[in-house]
Design an enzyme around this catalytic site. Structure first.
Site, PDB file in Angstrom:
ATOM      1  N   PHE A 172       0.281   1.468  -6.488  1.00 27.87           N
ATOM      2  CA  PHE A 172      -0.198   0.421  -7.402  1.00 27.87           C
ATOM      3  C   PHE A 172      -0.403   0.944  -8.825  1.00 27.87           C
ATOM      4  O   PHE A 172      -0.827   0.206  -9.692  1.00 27.87           O
ATOM      5  CB  PHE A 172      -1.427  -0.309  -6.857  1.00 27.87           C
ATOM      6  CG  PHE A 172      -2.602   0.539  -6.377  1.00 27.87           C
ATOM      7  CD1 PHE A 172      -3.028   1.651  -7.064  1.00 27.87           C
ATOM      8  CD2 PHE A 172      -3.291   0.140  -5.230  1.00 27.87           C
ATOM      9  CE1 PHE A 172      -4.125   2.388  -6.619  1.00 27.87           C
ATOM     10  CE2 PHE A 172      -4.384   0.876  -4.768  1.00 27.87           C
ATOM     11  CZ  PHE A 172      -4.798   2.006  -5.468  1.00 27.87           C
TER      12      PHE A 172
ATOM     13  N   HIS B  13     -13.383  -0.310  -6.529  1.00 21.04           N
ATOM     14  CA  HIS B  13     -14.579   0.537  -6.359  1.00 21.04           C
ATOM     15  C   HIS B  13     -14.213   1.993  -6.048  1.00 21.04           C
ATOM     16  O   HIS B  13     -15.073   2.864  -6.107  1.00 21.04           O
ATOM     17  CB  HIS B  13     -15.547  -0.051  -5.306  1.00 21.04           C
ATOM     18  CG  HIS B  13     -15.180   0.196  -3.875  1.00 21.04           C
ATOM     19  ND1 HIS B  13     -16.093   0.095  -2.851  1.00 21.04           N
ATOM     20  CD2 HIS B  13     -14.000   0.525  -3.290  1.00 21.04           C
ATOM     21  CE1 HIS B  13     -15.494   0.366  -1.697  1.00 21.04           C
ATOM     22  NE2 HIS B  13     -14.242   0.617  -1.933  1.00 21.04           N
TER      23      HIS B  13
ATOM     24  N   GLY C  87       4.529   1.503  -1.716  1.00 23.59           N
ATOM     25  CA  GLY C  87       4.640   1.937  -3.105  1.00 23.59           C
ATOM     26  C   GLY C  87       3.273   2.190  -3.695  1.00 23.59           C
ATOM     27  O   GLY C  87       2.252   1.973  -3.030  1.00 23.59           O
TER      28      GLY C  87
ATOM     29  N   ASP D  58       0.890  -1.167   0.000  1.00 23.14           N
ATOM     30  CA  ASP D  58       0.000   0.000   0.000  1.00 23.14           C
ATOM     31  C   ASP D  58       0.924   1.212   0.000  1.00 23.14           C
ATOM     32  O   ASP D  58       2.160   1.077  -0.076  1.00 23.14           O
ATOM     33  CB  ASP D  58      -0.918  -0.019   1.248  1.00 23.14           C
ATOM     34  CG  ASP D  58      -2.207   0.802   1.059  1.00 23.14           C
ATOM     35  OD1 ASP D  58      -2.083   2.029   0.827  1.00 23.14           O
ATOM     36  OD2 ASP D  58      -3.295   0.229   1.134  1.00 23.14           O
TER      37      ASP D  58
HETATM   38  C1  LIG Z   1     -10.808   1.564   0.486  1.00 26.58           C
HETATM   39  S1  LIG Z   1      -9.180   1.308   1.061  1.00 26.58           S
HETATM   40  C2  LIG Z   1      -9.109  -0.474   1.143  1.00 26.58           C
HETATM   41  C3  LIG Z   1      -7.996  -0.970   1.991  1.00 26.58           C
HETATM   42  C4  LIG Z   1      -7.953  -2.496   2.167  1.00 26.58           C
HETATM   43  N1  LIG Z   1      -7.758  -3.196   0.910  1.00 26.58           N
HETATM   44  C5  LIG Z   1      -9.210  -2.980   2.868  1.00 26.58           C
HETATM   45  O1  LIG Z   1     -10.052  -3.595   2.217  1.00 26.58           O
HETATM   46  O2  LIG Z   1      -9.349  -2.702   4.065  1.00 26.58           O
HETATM   47  C6  LIG Z   1      -8.218   1.687  -0.383  1.00 26.58           C
HETATM   48  C7  LIG Z   1      -6.731   1.537  -0.184  1.00 26.58           C
HETATM   49  O3  LIG Z   1      -6.075   1.950  -1.394  1.00 26.58           O
HETATM   50  C8  LIG Z   1      -4.858   2.534  -1.011  1.00 26.58           C
HETATM   51  N2  LIG Z   1      -4.334   3.356  -2.114  1.00 26.58           N
HETATM   52  C9  LIG Z   1      -4.862   4.487  -2.641  1.00 26.58           C
HETATM   53  N3  LIG Z   1      -4.076   4.954  -3.632  1.00 26.58           N
HETATM   54  C10 LIG Z   1      -3.021   4.094  -3.712  1.00 26.58           C
HETATM   55  C11 LIG Z   1      -1.867   4.023  -4.549  1.00 26.58           C
HETATM   56  N4  LIG Z   1      -1.652   4.929  -5.511  1.00 26.58           N
HETATM   57  N5  LIG Z   1      -1.010   2.994  -4.385  1.00 26.58           N
HETATM   58  C12 LIG Z   1      -1.241   2.040  -3.420  1.00 26.58           C
HETATM   59  N6  LIG Z   1      -2.313   2.055  -2.600  1.00 26.58           N
HETATM   60  C13 LIG Z   1      -3.186   3.072  -2.745  1.00 26.58           C
HETATM   61  C14 LIG Z   1      -5.228   3.343   0.206  1.00 26.58           C
HETATM   62  O4  LIG Z   1      -4.090   3.711   0.956  1.00 26.58           O
HETATM   63  C15 LIG Z   1      -6.168   2.410   0.926  1.00 26.58           C
HETATM   64  O5  LIG Z   1      -5.495   1.606   1.854  1.00 26.58           O
END
Ligand SMILES: C[S@@+](CC[C@H](N)C(=O)[O-])C[C@H]1O[C@@H](n2cnc3c(N)ncnc32)[C@H](O)[C@@H]1O
Length: 338
Positions: free
Chosen positions: A230, A248, A228, A202
Site C-alpha cells: 500500500f 494505527h 502488493g 495486502d
Molecule cells: C494490524 S493488521 C490489520 C489487518 C486487517 N485490516 C484487520 O483489521 O484485520 C495490518 C495489516 O497491514 C498489512 N501491511 C503491512 N505493511 C503493508 C504493506 N506495505 N502493504 C500492504 N499491506 C501491508 C499487514 O500485512 C497486515 O495485514
C-alpha cells in the site's frame, strides 16, 4: 475504598503480575484446551493425554486459570469452560484464541521488554530488540506471520457485528479493503450484503492465506484478491476504500503516504472508511491507551483521536465527514475524496 475491593498494594500487585495471566492463557490457547472442552468438562489427566503435556503441570496451569475465571474447576481435577473460556474456542462467535496465541509469542513478548528503551529514547522497541520492523520480521518467519494473521482474523470476528451495526456498508457496490489481512472483515461485509463485490489487498504472503476465510464465508466468488504494497499502489474502481487497523500501525508521515496511495486510486467523491479506535478521554478507555503502547512497541504507530484522524484526512485532500462510533471501542472514520 469499596469494602469489596482489595487493598491498593494487592490490587497493584495483581496488575504487575498480569504477565503471568497472559502467558498462562497463551499456553492454554496454543494447546487448544478450549476446543477439547467444547463437548463438556474433562479431567486434567485426559486433557494432558490429548495435548501430550505433563499431567501434574497441566493441572497447575488449569487450576490457576480457573482462579481468574477462564475455566471452572469441577472437583476431581475436572475442568469446564466458563463464558470467558468459550472465547478461546476456535469456533467462538467472538474468538480470542488467535490473539492469545500471538500475544504470548516470544518475539512479541521480547519486543515489550524494550518498552523502557522506547520511553527513554522515543525509539521503536521492536526495532531495538529485533533489529528490524515487525512486517519484515514476520515476512522472514512464515509461521509467525500466519499466527499474526490468525490473531487479526480473530479480532475482526470479534468486532464485525458491532461495526456492521454501526455503519451501513450496504450502500456501496464495490469495496476495496486495503491491508485487509486474510479478509475476515471484508468477508463479513460481503456475507451481510449479497449485492456487494470486494477487492482484498495486502502483502502477497498475507493474501495467500485468504482463500479459506473467503470460502468459509461463502463470498469467494464476489471477492478479488490482490497482492502488493500500500506504499506503491491500490486497486482502482472501488466506490469505498477501507483501511482497518492500518493507520494505527504507522506514524503520521507513512500514514499520509498510505492515504496518498489510496487517493490516487480513487475518483473524486469516493468514500474512505478508516476503521480504528478513538483514543478516548483522560483516565478512561484503557484498551485504547494500551493499544497505543502496543503500537509504540510493535510497528511504531499510535492510536489517535477523531481530531487527529481528521487532520490526516485533510493533509491528503479527504473531506472528513464523521466518526461513526460502535458498541465496541472501534468505529468508522468516514471521509470523501475531494
Ligand atoms: C494490524 S493488521 C490489520 C489487518 C486487517 N485490516 C484487520 O483489521 O484485520 C495490518 C495489516 O497491514 C498489512 N501491511 C503491512 N505493511 C503493508 C504493506 N506495505 N502493504 C500492504 N499491506 C501491508 C499487514 O500485512 C497486515 O495485514
Amino acid at each position: 475504598m469499596d469494602s469489596n475491593s482489595p487493598r491498593p498494594s494487592v490490587a497493584l500487585r495483581r496488575l504487575v503480575n498480569g504477565y503471568q495471566v497472559t502467558q498462562a492463557i497463551h499456553v492454554a490457547a496454543v494447546l487448544g484446551i478450549a476446543d477439547l472442552l467444547a463437548a463438556g468438562p474433562r479431567s486434567s489427566d485426559a486433557l494432558a493425554a490429548a495435548t501430550n503435556t505433563h499431567p501434574g503441570t497441566l493441572y497447575r496451569l488449569l487450576r490457576a486459570l480457573a482462579g481468574v475465571g477462564v475455566f471452572h474447576e469441577e472437583g476431581d481435577r475436572s475442568f469446564a469452560l466458563t463464558e470467558l473460556g468459550v472465547c478461546l474456542r476456535s469456533d467462538a462467535p467472538e474468538p480470542i484464541g488467535g490473539w492469545a496465541a500471538f500475544v504470548g509469542e516470544a518475539y512479541h513478548w521480547q519486543a515489550w521488554s524494550g518498552l523502557l528503551h522506547s520511553v527513554r529514547t522515543g525509539e521503536n522497541a521492536f526495532q531495538h530488540v529485533h533489529g528490524t520492523d515487525p512486517w519484515t520480521f514476520r515476512a522472514r518467519h512464515p509461521e509467525l506471520s500466519a499466527g499474526f494473521d490468525r490473531a487479526m482474523t480473530d479480532l475482526s470476528r470479534q468486532l464485525s457485528a458491532a461495526l456492521l451495526a454501526a455503519y451501513d456498508f450496504g450502500r456501496f457496490g464495490q469495496i476495496v479493503d486495503v491491508g485487509g489481512g486474510n479478509g475476515a472483515f471484508l468477508a463479513s461485509i460481503l456475507a451481510k450484503h449479497p449485492h456487494l463485490h470486494g477487492v482484498l489487498c495486502d502483502q502477497p504472503h498475507v493474501v495467500s492465506g485468504a482463500g479459506p476465510v473467503l470460502a468459509a464465508a461463502g463470498v469467494a466468488d464476489r471477492c478479488e484478491v490482490v497482492g502488493g504494497s500500500f506504499f506503491e499502489a491500490a486497486p482502482a474502481g472501488g466506490d469505498a476504500y477501507i483501511l482497518k487497523a492500518i493507520l494505527h500501525d504507522w506514524e503520521d508521515a507513512p500514514c499520509i503516504q498510505i492515504l496518498q496511495t489510496c487517493r490516487r486510486a480513487m475518483a473524486a467523491g469516493t468514500v474512505l472508511l478508516v476503521v480504528e479506535r478513538d483514543l478516548g478521554q483522560p483516565n478512561q478507555d484503557p484498551d485504547a491507551k494500551f493499544s497505543d503502547l502496543n503500537m509504540l512497541v510493535g510497528p511504531m504507530g499510535r492510536e489517535r483521536t477523531p481530531e487527529e484522524y481528521a487532520a490526516l484526512f485533510a493533509a491528503v485532500g479527504f473531506r472528513f465527514v464523521r466518526f461513526a462510533p460502535s458498541a465496541v471501542d472501534t468505529g468508522v472514520y468516514e471521509g470523501v475524496a475531494a
